[in-house]
Scaffold this motif. Structure first.
Motif, short mmCIF file in Angstrom:
data_model
loop_
_atom_site.label_atom_id
_atom_site.label_comp_id
_atom_site.label_asym_id
_atom_site.label_seq_id
_atom_site.Cartn_x
_atom_site.Cartn_y
_atom_site.Cartn_z
N ALA A 80 0.85 -1.20 0.00
CA ALA A 80 0.00 0.00 0.00
C ALA A 80 0.87 1.24 0.00
N TRP A 81 0.48 2.22 -0.79
CA TRP A 81 1.24 3.47 -0.84
C TRP A 81 1.07 4.23 0.47
N PRO A 82 2.11 4.94 0.93
CA PRO A 82 2.02 5.67 2.21
C PRO A 82 0.90 6.70 2.21
N GLY A 83 0.31 6.91 3.38
CA GLY A 83 -0.77 7.89 3.50
C GLY A 83 -0.41 9.02 4.43
N ARG A 84 -1.13 10.12 4.29
CA ARG A 84 -0.93 11.29 5.15
C ARG A 84 -2.26 12.03 5.24
N SER A 85 -2.43 12.79 6.30
CA SER A 85 -3.64 13.60 6.48
C SER A 85 -3.32 15.06 6.20
N VAL A 86 -4.21 15.69 5.46
CA VAL A 86 -4.04 17.09 5.09
C VAL A 86 -5.29 17.86 5.51
N ALA A 87 -5.11 18.94 6.23
CA ALA A 87 -6.25 19.76 6.67
C ALA A 87 -6.69 20.68 5.53
N VAL A 88 -7.95 20.56 5.16
CA VAL A 88 -8.53 21.42 4.11
C VAL A 88 -9.83 21.98 4.65
N ASP A 89 -9.89 23.28 4.80
CA ASP A 89 -11.09 23.95 5.32
C ASP A 89 -11.50 23.39 6.68
N ILE B 204 -13.24 18.83 -5.56
CA ILE B 204 -12.84 20.10 -6.18
C ILE B 204 -11.93 20.89 -5.25
N ARG B 205 -12.31 20.94 -3.97
CA ARG B 205 -11.48 21.68 -3.01
C ARG B 205 -10.10 21.02 -2.86
N TRP B 206 -10.05 19.68 -2.95
CA TRP B 206 -8.75 19.02 -2.87
C TRP B 206 -7.87 19.40 -4.06
N ILE B 207 -8.45 19.39 -5.26
CA ILE B 207 -7.68 19.75 -6.44
C ILE B 207 -7.19 21.20 -6.34
N GLU B 208 -8.07 22.08 -5.86
CA GLU B 208 -7.67 23.48 -5.70
C GLU B 208 -6.60 23.62 -4.63
N HIS B 209 -6.78 22.93 -3.50
CA HIS B 209 -5.85 23.05 -2.39
C HIS B 209 -4.48 22.50 -2.76
N SER B 210 -4.45 21.37 -3.47
CA SER B 210 -3.16 20.76 -3.84
C SER B 210 -2.46 21.54 -4.93
N ASP B 211 -3.20 22.40 -5.63
CA ASP B 211 -2.62 23.27 -6.67
C ASP B 211 -1.89 22.45 -7.73
N ARG B 212 -2.51 21.33 -8.14
CA ARG B 212 -1.89 20.46 -9.14
C ARG B 212 -2.71 20.41 -10.43
N GLY B 213 -3.82 21.14 -10.47
CA GLY B 213 -4.70 21.02 -11.62
C GLY B 213 -4.17 21.71 -12.85
N PRO B 214 -4.72 21.35 -14.01
CA PRO B 214 -5.75 20.33 -14.20
C PRO B 214 -5.18 18.92 -14.03
N VAL B 215 -6.04 17.97 -13.62
CA VAL B 215 -5.61 16.62 -13.29
C VAL B 215 -6.34 15.60 -14.16
N HIS B 216 -5.78 14.41 -14.21
CA HIS B 216 -6.48 13.25 -14.75
C HIS B 216 -7.29 12.66 -13.60
N LEU B 217 -8.61 12.67 -13.71
CA LEU B 217 -9.48 12.27 -12.60
C LEU B 217 -10.03 10.87 -12.85
N PHE B 218 -9.92 10.00 -11.82
CA PHE B 218 -10.41 8.64 -11.87
C PHE B 218 -11.50 8.46 -10.80
N GLY B 219 -12.57 7.74 -11.14
CA GLY B 219 -13.60 7.46 -10.15
C GLY B 219 -14.17 6.08 -10.34
N ASN B 220 -14.37 5.36 -9.24
CA ASN B 220 -14.98 4.03 -9.27
C ASN B 220 -16.28 4.05 -8.48
N SER B 221 -17.35 3.50 -9.08
CA SER B 221 -18.63 3.35 -8.38
C SER B 221 -19.16 4.72 -7.92
N LEU B 222 -19.39 4.90 -6.62
CA LEU B 222 -19.78 6.21 -6.10
C LEU B 222 -18.78 7.27 -6.55
N GLY B 223 -17.49 6.94 -6.51
CA GLY B 223 -16.48 7.89 -6.96
C GLY B 223 -16.64 8.26 -8.43
#
Length: 356
Positions: free
Chosen positions: A21-30, A102-121
């Motif tokens: 599993a790739w390492p994880g981290r928590s980021v405070a957004v709003d 959307i807020r994550w993409i804005e906060h990370s300041d990496r956009g535009p991004v390739h977006l992937f979603g599965n099921s609900l995502g």
């Protein structure tokens, strides 16, 4: 809509066992924490990507696919609010989740991004793409949970009576507490995979640990039940007049899109993927015969080839054949073999038939 094109097998890294599993981290957004797992790109020309899991899933669901694409994409898989290790939220609607992405993409300041979603995502990603197209380079939808009205065609259909009961989340929590984490993990795998034997032992251990985590998070069952209830309501609204319908949102998507569906999907009507591909103007469809609800986990190499096939024709991504596994940095791996590495005989719909 057109049939998806597969990139050559040799543009992917060689199979070398099971990726941890790739390492994880928590980021405070709003004021609320979002848990993210980073899959660093392996070249100087990688482009940013964001991965969004399905109902009851987490960022772990993208481990294999993100690793396969790391020569081309610098990935971030996030846990939606109330799931995985992200903080809970006040609202669990598709729109609220989309706002968070959307807020994550804005906060990370990496956009535009390739977006992937599965099921609900996938439904969340449709909402993001239809409302904020400037944030996206491409869109990949794996068994997107877009609206359909026949509950008999979904494993979740048997849960519909539960949603009508007051304090359904409390009842679900009691039921969850009575299930062993390993049994819970097996239930999820059996509902998501066409062939559960393809699920590697290491991945099963990770799934058990993830299930055990849910016992320590009081908000989890509430988030699950409220999200499922909101998703079902969005299905009903989708067939009523108005611009808020997810199908209307999908028609506004201008981003190059790949839609992937498994013919043995027990959670989303198998006809939905083709309908999504017909609805989104610039779309490609890949149908996998012997695959269930989470193709990115059950057939990650096939999904990666379809993604790179789209990106090579629709964006600036240049495919480079691999000359050998020894050329890339290695991470610690276990010598665990998986049936997932066995080629799928006839497991993919021929390109000319993918449109259905």
């Amino acid at each position: 809509m057109e049939a998806a094109r597969l990139a050559p097998e040799d543009v992917l890294p060689a199979s070398e066992g099971i990726t941890p599993a790739w390492p994880g981290r928590s980021v405070a957004v709003d004021g609320a924490n979002i848990h993210v797992r980073d899959t660093p790109g392996r070249s100087a020309t990688v482009e940013p990507a964001v991965y969004v899991h399905g109902l009851g899933g987490s960022s772990l669901n993208w481990t294999d696919l993100a690793g396969l694409l790391a020569d081309y994409l610098d990935g971030q898989a996030i846990d939606l609010p109330g799931f995985g290790r992200s903080d809970p939220a006040r609202s669990y609607t598709v729109t609220a989740f989309a706002d968070r992405v959307i807020r994550w993409i804005e906060h990370s300041d990496r956009g535009p991004v390739h977006l992937f979603g599965n099921s609900l995502g996938g439904a969340v990603a449709v909402c993001v793409a239809g409302t904020r197209p400037e944030l996206l380079r491409s869109l990949t939808l794996v068994s997107p949970a877009m609206p359909f009205l026949d509950p008999r065609r979904s494993f979740h259909g048997r849960l519909l009576p539960l949603l009508l009961i007051p304090r359904a989340d409390w009842l679900a929590a009691r039921r969850l507490a009575a299930i062993d984490p390993a049994d819970l993990a097996r239930m999820v795998i059996e509902s998501c995979f066409a062939d559960p034997s393809r699920f590697p032992e290491q991945r099963f251990a990770e799934a058990v640990e993830e299930a055990r985590l849910r016992y320590t998070v009081p908000e989890y069952t509430s988030a699950y039940v409220r999200t499922l209830r909101s998703l079902i309501l969005s299905f009903v609204r989708a067939y009523l007049p108005g611009s808020a319908s997810l199908w209307q949102v999908a028609r506004r998507i201008s981003t190059p899109t790949l839609v992937i569906g498994g013919q043995r999907d027990m959670l989303v009507d198998v006809r939905v993927a083709a309908q999504v591909a017909r609805t989104i103007p610039d779309s490609r469809l890949l149908t996998l015969h012997d695959v269930g609800h989470v193709a990115q986990m059950e057939a990650p190499r096939m999904v990666a080839r379809a993604v790179l096939g789209m990106l090579s024709e629709a964006s600036s991504v240049k495919l480079v054949p691999r000359t050998g596994a020894s050329e890339r940095p290695k991470r610690a791996r276990r010598n665990t073999k998986s049936k997932r590495d066995i080629p799928f005989g006839g497991g993919i719909t021929p390109a000319g038939e993918a449109a259905g």
